[in-house]
Design a protein around this motif. Sequence first.
Motif, PDB file in Angstrom:
ATOM      1  N   ASP A   1       0.821  -1.218   0.000  1.00  0.00           N
ATOM      2  CA  ASP A   1       0.000   0.000   0.000  1.00  0.00           C
ATOM      3  C   ASP A   1       0.849   1.261   0.000  1.00  0.00           C
ATOM      4  O   ASP A   1       0.372   2.330  -0.379  1.00  0.00           O
ATOM      5  N   ASN A   2       2.104   1.134   0.401  1.00  0.00           N
ATOM      6  CA  ASN A   2       3.000   2.282   0.468  1.00  0.00           C
ATOM      7  C   ASN A   2       4.010   2.306  -0.675  1.00  0.00           C
ATOM      8  O   ASN A   2       5.111   2.843  -0.530  1.00  0.00           O
ATOM      9  N   GLY A   3       3.634   1.710  -1.789  1.00  0.00           N
ATOM     10  CA  GLY A   3       4.422   1.881  -3.009  1.00  0.00           C
ATOM     11  C   GLY A   3       5.265   0.710  -3.455  1.00  0.00           C
ATOM     12  O   GLY A   3       5.902   0.780  -4.501  1.00  0.00           O
ATOM     13  N   LEU A   4       5.324  -0.370  -2.693  1.00  0.00           N
ATOM     14  CA  LEU A   4       6.127  -1.523  -3.102  1.00  0.00           C
ATOM     15  C   LEU A   4       5.205  -2.638  -3.582  1.00  0.00           C
ATOM     16  O   LEU A   4       4.951  -3.609  -2.883  1.00  0.00           O
ATOM     17  N   ARG A   5       4.707  -2.475  -4.800  1.00  0.00           N
ATOM     18  CA  ARG A   5       3.729  -3.425  -5.344  1.00  0.00           C
ATOM     19  C   ARG A   5       4.251  -4.855  -5.378  1.00  0.00           C
ATOM     20  O   ARG A   5       3.480  -5.802  -5.344  1.00  0.00           O
ATOM     21  N   ASN A   6       5.572  -5.029  -5.453  1.00  0.00           N
ATOM     22  CA  ASN A   6       6.165  -6.362  -5.552  1.00  0.00           C
ATOM     23  C   ASN A   6       6.475  -6.991  -4.194  1.00  0.00           C
ATOM     24  O   ASN A   6       7.079  -8.061  -4.143  1.00  0.00           O
ATOM     25  N   TRP A   7       6.097  -6.325  -3.083  1.00  0.00           N
ATOM     26  CA  TRP A   7       6.392  -6.908  -1.768  1.00  0.00           C
ATOM     27  C   TRP A   7       5.538  -8.165  -1.590  1.00  0.00           C
ATOM     28  O   TRP A   7       4.322  -8.119  -1.697  1.00  0.00           O
ATOM     29  N   PRO A   8       6.153  -9.314  -1.296  1.00  0.00           N
ATOM     30  CA  PRO A   8       5.394 -10.570  -1.194  1.00  0.00           C
ATOM     31  C   PRO A   8       4.747 -10.746   0.179  1.00  0.00           C
ATOM     32  O   PRO A   8       5.119 -10.096   1.159  1.00  0.00           O
ATOM     33  N   ASP A   9       3.787 -11.655   0.238  1.00  0.00           N
ATOM     34  CA  ASP A   9       3.273 -12.106   1.529  1.00  0.00           C
ATOM     35  C   ASP A   9       4.375 -12.935   2.191  1.00  0.00           C
ATOM     36  O   ASP A   9       5.273 -13.441   1.517  1.00  0.00           O
TER      37      ASP A   9
END
Length: 176
Positions: free
Chosen positions: A119-127
């Motif tokens: 939500d804070n700009g790192l669309r590629n951050w994984p679960d």
Amino acid sequence: MLRLPIGNAFTAVAALAVLVACGDGGASAGRADTPEEAMAVMRELSTCLRANGLPQFPDPVLDQSGEPGFPSGAPTPPQSALNVCKSITDRLPAQGQRVRVPSQEEMASWRKFAQCMRDNGLRNWPDPNPDGTFSLPTELLDKRAFMSQLGACNQYNPDPNKGLKVLSPEDRNGNG
């Protein structure tokens, strides 16, 4: 596993995970057999690591089930210290080499943390992975790539030291 220091705290991965990854391929001669013996070997390891580059390395503690281990905030020893202390790590018992599994509450917090990072700009951050680690894409392996998002999202980080357990592509492929 990569350990990324965040602020003044090191990431929260059991130092034993690294010791196992750098271990002796399963040799068991001379290993401690009882929890008491394991605790003695782990105290010896703490002393060795403190003398070889980690002056603040903690002593082992007993978990809720009476198994010895290092606190979750223990820093990962540098390879140079592991090399010096190898004769000790070779004696660690198999039960002492388990990594603590996160609780359901911790995993829920890690999922909130991951969503916040996205939500804070790192669309590629994984679960998070089931063990509470994050398999980051290559572009996010440098902590500078996500430091600004940590301020907004660390409120969801269940680790008391606000550390992260991060896997590199090599770790994910079994080469770490």
